[in-house]
Design a protein around this motif. Structure first.
Motif, PDB file in Angstrom:
ATOM      1  N   ARG A  73      32.133  49.315  92.814  1.00  0.00           N
ATOM      2  CA  ARG A  73      33.035  48.494  93.592  1.00  0.00           C
ATOM      3  C   ARG A  73      34.274  49.283  94.010  1.00  0.00           C
ATOM      4  O   ARG A  73      34.687  49.249  95.166  1.00  0.00           O
ATOM      5  N   GLU A  74      34.838  49.949  93.036  1.00  0.00           N
ATOM      6  CA  GLU A  74      36.052  50.706  93.343  1.00  0.00           C
ATOM      7  C   GLU A  74      35.774  51.815  94.339  1.00  0.00           C
ATOM      8  O   GLU A  74      36.558  52.052  95.255  1.00  0.00           O
TER       9      GLU A  74
ATOM     10  N   ARG B 198      35.573  50.286  97.627  1.00  0.00           N
ATOM     11  CA  ARG B 198      36.901  49.851  98.065  1.00  0.00           C
ATOM     12  C   ARG B 198      37.756  51.028  98.529  1.00  0.00           C
ATOM     13  O   ARG B 198      38.513  50.922  99.495  1.00  0.00           O
ATOM     14  N   LEU B 199      37.621  52.144  97.851  1.00  0.00           N
ATOM     15  CA  LEU B 199      38.432  53.305  98.200  1.00  0.00           C
ATOM     16  C   LEU B 199      37.793  54.149  99.285  1.00  0.00           C
ATOM     17  O   LEU B 199      38.295  55.194  99.650  1.00  0.00           O
TER      18      LEU B 199
END
Lengths: 120, 120
Positions: free
Chosen positions: A111-112, A115-116
């Motif tokens: 997820r991160e 997101r990034l």
DNA sequence: CGCTTCGTACGATAGCTCTCGTAGTACGGG
DNA sequence: CCCGTACTACGAGAGCTATCGTACGAAGCG
């Protein structure tokens, strides 16, 4: 110069037994970007991957260090196969000790990354 | 000697915004036994708990340090209430960023505590 | 037997971190 | 206005950690 008669591997690697694995150690191991990267890659396959399969932006000795931390914390298992050292996640042990934990963390990492903008 | 006219709190505490919270930072924050202890206690209640509510086997300055790490990593939020500093888990933010992660880790911590005989 | 590839061991270094103690600030109550 | 409580800031020390470079060992290939 000790001669070895067996065909299989001689070099043994110390792994913690399942009951010796500590949550604290796992979290610490995964709190490093390089190591998280390795674990995420290992999680994508059933196969074992050689150390050299990974291209990390650090030198080889540093890579060795990170793999050792992962092994000693119980996150991965390592075994020599010829000149290569193969790595695999200790899924069964981790799932038995902490059901759902590994997947949650991997999911969070994914997820991160998304997101990034790292994708994947 | 600056005089303050407002009745409410002056001392502000820097918190990372939701989008600034990093998985790496969370894992690192939780990889310390003292901090895990704090987080586990905070997870048992909806209320905010003051720093002095916790009795850790370290001095107060060390405790302050740990609370700061937890705050700066985005795991907890802190606010002054009179002389006390109240602490609360940032559940909403953490659940939004990494659904299920916090619960998995807390569950894992609880499991390990049970396994090691710490109970609870 | 060399040569290459893969990984290790060791030493060094810079930086972080957990810990403490002491001194100090902020707030609330008398 | 003084005092106690709650927490902070700062400085320091011990220890860990991520990184590197160099030198080395182990396995396989020709």
């Amino acid at each position: 110069m000790r001669r070895v008669t067996t065909v299989t591997n001689t070099r043994e690697l110390a792994h913690p037994a399942r009951e010796e694995i500590r949550l604290e150690g796992i979290l610490h191991a995964l709190s490093d970007p390089m190591r998280m990267r390795v674990v995420r890659a290992l999680a994508t396959t059933e196969d074992e991957l050689s150390c050299s399969h990974f291209v990390l932006p650090v030198t080889k000795s540093t890579t060795t260090h990170h793999f050792r931390v992962l092994r000693e914390s119980g996150v991965i298992q390592q075994v020599y196969r010829g000149t290569a050292k193969m790595n695999g996640l200790r899924r069964a042990d981790l799932d038995a000790l902490f059901p759902g934990l590994l997947d949650s963390i991997l999911e969070a990492a994914s997820r991160e990354a998304g997101r990034l903008g790292d994708e994947a």
